[in-house]
Design a protein around this motif. Structure first.
Motif, PDB file in Angstrom:
ATOM      1  N   VAL A 298      -3.235   5.097   1.409  1.00  0.00           N
ATOM      2  CA  VAL A 298      -1.963   4.635   0.857  1.00  0.00           C
ATOM      3  C   VAL A 298      -0.843   5.616   1.225  1.00  0.00           C
ATOM      4  O   VAL A 298       0.262   5.214   1.584  1.00  0.00           O
TER       5      VAL A 298
ATOM      6  N   VAL B 162      -8.915   0.086   0.514  1.00  0.00           N
ATOM      7  CA  VAL B 162      -8.780   0.977  -0.640  1.00  0.00           C
ATOM      8  C   VAL B 162      -9.621   0.472  -1.807  1.00  0.00           C
ATOM      9  O   VAL B 162     -10.291   1.246  -2.502  1.00  0.00           O
ATOM     10  N   LEU B 163      -9.619  -0.839  -1.988  1.00  0.00           N
ATOM     11  CA  LEU B 163     -10.412  -1.442  -3.063  1.00  0.00           C
ATOM     12  C   LEU B 163     -11.895  -1.109  -2.879  1.00  0.00           C
ATOM     13  O   LEU B 163     -12.576  -0.686  -3.820  1.00  0.00           O
TER      14      LEU B 163
ATOM     15  N   MET C  95      -7.807  -2.772 -10.505  1.00  0.00           N
ATOM     16  CA  MET C  95      -8.250  -2.169  -9.247  1.00  0.00           C
ATOM     17  C   MET C  95      -7.362  -2.627  -8.100  1.00  0.00           C
ATOM     18  O   MET C  95      -7.029  -1.846  -7.206  1.00  0.00           O
ATOM     19  N   MET C  96      -6.985  -3.912  -8.121  1.00  0.00           N
ATOM     20  CA  MET C  96      -6.085  -4.422  -7.083  1.00  0.00           C
ATOM     21  C   MET C  96      -4.749  -3.696  -7.156  1.00  0.00           C
ATOM     22  O   MET C  96      -4.181  -3.300  -6.137  1.00  0.00           O
TER      23      MET C  96
ATOM     24  N   VAL D  55      -4.045  -0.776  -8.186  1.00  0.00           N
ATOM     25  CA  VAL D  55      -4.114   0.596  -7.710  1.00  0.00           C
ATOM     26  C   VAL D  55      -4.285   0.630  -6.191  1.00  0.00           C
ATOM     27  O   VAL D  55      -3.886   1.582  -5.530  1.00  0.00           O
ATOM     28  N   ALA D  56      -4.873  -0.451  -5.633  1.00  0.00           N
ATOM     29  CA  ALA D  56      -5.198  -0.442  -4.210  1.00  0.00           C
ATOM     30  C   ALA D  56      -4.021  -0.807  -3.326  1.00  0.00           C
ATOM     31  O   ALA D  56      -4.072  -0.611  -2.128  1.00  0.00           O
ATOM     32  N   MET D  57      -2.949  -1.360  -3.901  1.00  0.00           N
ATOM     33  CA  MET D  57      -1.850  -1.824  -3.057  1.00  0.00           C
ATOM     34  C   MET D  57      -0.745  -0.782  -2.998  1.00  0.00           C
ATOM     35  O   MET D  57      -0.327  -0.262  -4.027  1.00  0.00           O
ATOM     36  N   PRO D  58      -0.230  -0.479  -1.789  1.00  0.00           N
ATOM     37  CA  PRO D  58       0.912   0.421  -1.714  1.00  0.00           C
ATOM     38  C   PRO D  58       2.090  -0.207  -2.441  1.00  0.00           C
ATOM     39  O   PRO D  58       2.354  -1.393  -2.292  1.00  0.00           O
ATOM     40  N   VAL D  59       2.801   0.591  -3.223  1.00  0.00           N
ATOM     41  CA  VAL D  59       3.844   0.046  -4.095  1.00  0.00           C
ATOM     42  C   VAL D  59       4.964  -0.604  -3.284  1.00  0.00           C
ATOM     43  O   VAL D  59       5.514  -1.625  -3.673  1.00  0.00           O
ATOM     44  N   PHE D  60       5.255  -0.038  -2.103  1.00  0.00           N
ATOM     45  CA  PHE D  60       6.347  -0.622  -1.326  1.00  0.00           C
ATOM     46  C   PHE D  60       5.938  -1.982  -0.767  1.00  0.00           C
ATOM     47  O   PHE D  60       6.764  -2.870  -0.599  1.00  0.00           O
ATOM     48  N   TRP D  61       4.646  -2.154  -0.517  1.00  0.00           N
ATOM     49  CA  TRP D  61       4.171  -3.436  -0.008  1.00  0.00           C
ATOM     50  C   TRP D  61       4.252  -4.490  -1.114  1.00  0.00           C
ATOM     51  O   TRP D  61       4.698  -5.616  -0.871  1.00  0.00           O
TER      52      TRP D  61
ATOM     53  N   TYR E 268       1.102   1.371 -12.333  1.00  0.00           N
ATOM     54  CA  TYR E 268       0.746   2.285 -13.421  1.00  0.00           C
ATOM     55  C   TYR E 268      -0.033   1.575 -14.519  1.00  0.00           C
ATOM     56  O   TYR E 268      -0.850   2.207 -15.197  1.00  0.00           O
TER      57      TYR E 268
ATOM     58  N   LEU F 224      -3.503   1.914 -13.334  1.00  0.00           N
ATOM     59  CA  LEU F 224      -4.019   3.271 -13.508  1.00  0.00           C
ATOM     60  C   LEU F 224      -4.324   3.577 -14.970  1.00  0.00           C
ATOM     61  O   LEU F 224      -5.415   4.040 -15.316  1.00  0.00           O
TER      62      LEU F 224
ATOM     63  N   ARG G 243      -7.185   1.411 -16.671  1.00  0.00           N
ATOM     64  CA  ARG G 243      -8.521   1.869 -16.301  1.00  0.00           C
ATOM     65  C   ARG G 243      -8.883   3.156 -17.018  1.00  0.00           C
ATOM     66  O   ARG G 243      -9.982   3.335 -17.523  1.00  0.00           O
TER      67      ARG G 243
END
Lengths: 348, 323
Positions: free
Chosen positions: A278, A326-327, B139-140, B142-148, B200, B203, B206
């Motif tokens: 990321v 990442v997942l 989980m999704m 957290v896995a995604m870049p925030v800008f995306w 967040y 995050l 979890r």
């Protein structure tokens, strides 16, 4: 962001009698392996991760034999055949005054399967090549970060005194620096220049620069818990006993401290790698990460930024690739943590 | 107590001083980064570079430069930009601060509410479908870049669907100050808030779930159950209360970092002229005074957040007072 995997992991103190032949007996590592093999989540996510790695490694094959393009050369005047008719990759706009060109959208065929980017390059082929770089950078920076954090954390925790004072304060100071701002600062100073360290030379635009930067910025997040773990181990009975027996400090470090710290490091590895993927994409998105013509998932996202509304696939594809990878890493990391740290698994 | 507070304050000053020195060295003293050459621009003649060097005082010893910059930043407050000559640094930062503060505080409310709700719900139904659903979504997130995520949100709200009833109320990208038009301010911030909060919520949800489940192993939970307390009371009054301490610590740190400019990606994607974007733009053109100011501004919030978190922990958890 400030988010970091920061759980203290506690393995039951290693069996002090398990001195010489840890690997050949039913030692803790064997138990970890069995735990991983027994978890469908871990096995499936590991298998899919291996598939992703293989797919990215096959990028040259895909580019040459399926897509038939060079994804690093702009193809502004290229034409491809769809239904027997030649179609330009960069299409004249049909709206408004008809000015400007839009790259071709997804064809779902072998050529330009996911469309072209702003320079007429095959997005699908770049996605695979970019995956190589993204994974390489994330993996290498993870190893680098764990290595430095282990050295710093163990030195601070084991040596104590002035060494600990200096290192802990340094860690705190870097910690107070927002990760992204630190990474951007370092990138801007380092990128676009060549360095020579004796016989080694880092050319500008080398992947080593983002690896170094991403590897360094998360060191405090790992070094801190390592230091805490070493401090606790120092007070543990088996280390005291080893001291009492007159065993050399070096040997205590190697035989007793390191094996116990290594589990903490292993737990961090997949989560850190996920975080690094990321981070790489974010830095490249801000154009301070991987430099063109090199591709990475982040640079493709940056290429897609101006095409967001006309050709969303250029942004959608690398974003999904990042998300899935990442997942999977996080899923695998969760199982790994539970296996290495029975305390956290008990609650499940 | 007074001594503890004083030593804490002293430590804050020391850390901030250290950060200012590190920043200064990164940008002024890295062998390959000659600030004068950067300001003069690419392919500038040697004489031009020398003139610039003299003009900006870059020919003086480093410690003099550092001292002068700090004096002009904090005491006379007339430090000006290297990139846009004449632009004063302190007002520029002050102007960018409200945008970032609006973004981060709104998102913070959402993510604390969402994160705590997610964590408690998942822990209460652990192993069953609400837990699996919520943890899957987390989980999704957290896995995604925030800008995306921001880009995808823009794709939905600003593009073709923008003219439908669902998203026609979303204004074009950008920031409107609250004092100018509160309604517009709110409408323009809704999606940036949701985007930033999403990560967040994942995050915190979890983390809280894990914390509550771990707390359920503790003796005092068994005691509470043995006393005959209802499951809801045990969950909310005992388990959650104890598991929320790490969340409070994390919140303090995250909030400090974000207010200081770490929300740069969200700001860039949504076109909000906040501190993060200001820092990023200053970094891109190597506007050294602006960089020094914004980085110090950021570190100030981090250091303060650290101190506040430490104090809060003392208040919440009496066990920590002994240390």
């Amino acid at each position: 962001m400030g988010a970091s995997p920061e759980q203290e992991t506690a393995l039951p103190p290693a069996d002090p009698s398990a001195g010489e032949k840890v690997w050949s007996r039913r030692g803790p590592w064997r138990r970890v392996l069995q735990g991983l093999l027994g978890s469908p989540t871990a096995m499936i996510s590991a298998a899919l991760l291996v598939l992703i790695v293989i797919a990215t490694l096959l990028a040259p094959v895909y580019a040459k034999h399926v897509a038939g393009t060079d994804p690093f050369r702009s193809g502004l005047s290229a034409k491809i055949k769809i239904d027997g008719k030649p179609v330009p990759v960069m299409q004249q706009s049909t709206e408004g005054l008809g000015l400007g060109v839009t790259p071709i959208g997804p064809t779902w065929g072998p050529q330009y399967m996911l469309g072209a980017d702003g320079q007429g390059r095959d997005v699908a082929a770049r996605l695979l090549y970019g995956g190589q770089n993204s994974l390489l950078i994330a993996g290498a920076s993870t190893v680098l970060c764990l290595l430095i954090a282990a050295i710093v954390g163990i030195a601070a925790g084991y040596l104590g005194g002035a060494v600990d004072g200096v290192l802990s304060n340094l860690i705190d100071m870097i910690w107070a620096f927002p990760v992204y701002l630190l990474a951007i600062s370092l990138s801007i100073v380092m990128i676009g220049k060549s360095y020579a360290f004796g016989p080694f030379e880092i050319s500008s635009g080398s992947l080593i620069v983002p690896i170094l930067i991403i590897g360094l910025v998360y060191v405090p997040y790992v070094a801190r818990p390592i230091r805490g773990r070493v401090l606790a181990l120092n007070q543990s009975e088996f280390v005291m006993a080893a001291r009492g027996l007159g065993i050399r400090p070096g040997r205590i470090l190697w035989r007793h401290i390191l094996p116990n710290v290594s589990t903490t490091l292993i737990v961090f590895a997949p989560m850190l790698m996920a975080l690094n993927i990321v981070t790489e994409s974010s830095l490249s998105f801000l154009s301070v990460g991987v430099q063109p013509p090199n591709a990475s998932w982040g640079t493709i996202l940056q290429d897609g930024q101006t095409l967001l509304y006309s050709r969303p696939m250029v942004s959608l594809a690398p974003g999904l690739a990042i998300m899935v990878t990442v997942l999977l890493l996080n899923l695998f990391g969760d199982v790994l943590r539970d296996v290495l740290d029975p305390k956290s698994a008990r609650g499940r | 107590m007074l001594a503890a507070i004083l030593s804490r304050l002293l430590r804050m000053v020391v850390v901030m001083f250290g950060i200012s020195v590190i920043t200064f060295l990164i940008f002024f003293a890295t062998p390959s980064s000659d600030p004068a050459a950067r300001i003069a621009g690419k392919n500038a003649a040697q004489e031009t570079i020398e003139a610039v060097r003299k003009d900006f005082g870059l020919d003086r010893p480093l410690y003099v430069q550092y001292g002068l910059m700090m004096k002009r930043l904090f005491i006379t407050r007339d430090l000006t930009s290297f990139a846009n000559r004449g632009q004063q640094i302190v007002p520029a930062v002050a102007a960018a601060a409200p945008a970032t503060l609006s973004l981060v505080s709104g998102a913070a409310v959402l993510w604390m509410l969402g994160g705590i709700l997610t964590g408690i719900t998942a822990a209460a139904w652990r192993g069953r479908w609400p837990d699996k659903l919520l943890m899957g979504i987390s989980m999704m997130a957290v896995a995604m870049p925030v800008f995306w995520v921001g880009e995808m949100v823009n794709l939905i709200t600003q593009n073709r669907l923008h003219d439908t009833w669902a998203f026609s109320w979303v204004p074009a990208l950008g920031y409107t100050p609250f004092s100018q038009d509160p309604g517009l301010w709110f409408r323009s911030m809704v999606f940036p808030w949701l985007t930033l909060a999403f990560l967040y919520i994942g995050l915190y949800g979890r983390m809280l779930r894990t914390g509550i489940i771990e707390t359920y192993q503790e003796d005092f939970i068994r005691t509470a159950r043995a006393k005959g307390l209802t499951g809801r009371k045990v969950l909310l009054k005992h388990a959650t209360r104890s598991a929320i301490i790490p969340i409070v610590i994390m919140f303090g740190m995250d909030f400090g970092v974000l207010v200081g400019g770490a929300a740069v990606l969200t700001e860039v994607v949504f076109g909000i002229n906040g501190v993060g974007r200001l820092t990023y733009q200053a970094l891109k053109v190597l506007d050294l005074p602006m960089i020094m100011a914004t980085v110090l501004y950021a570190s100030f919030f981090v250091v303060v957040a650290n101190a506040v978190v430490d104090l809060l922990c003392l208040l919440i958890d009496p066990r920590m007072r002994r240390a």
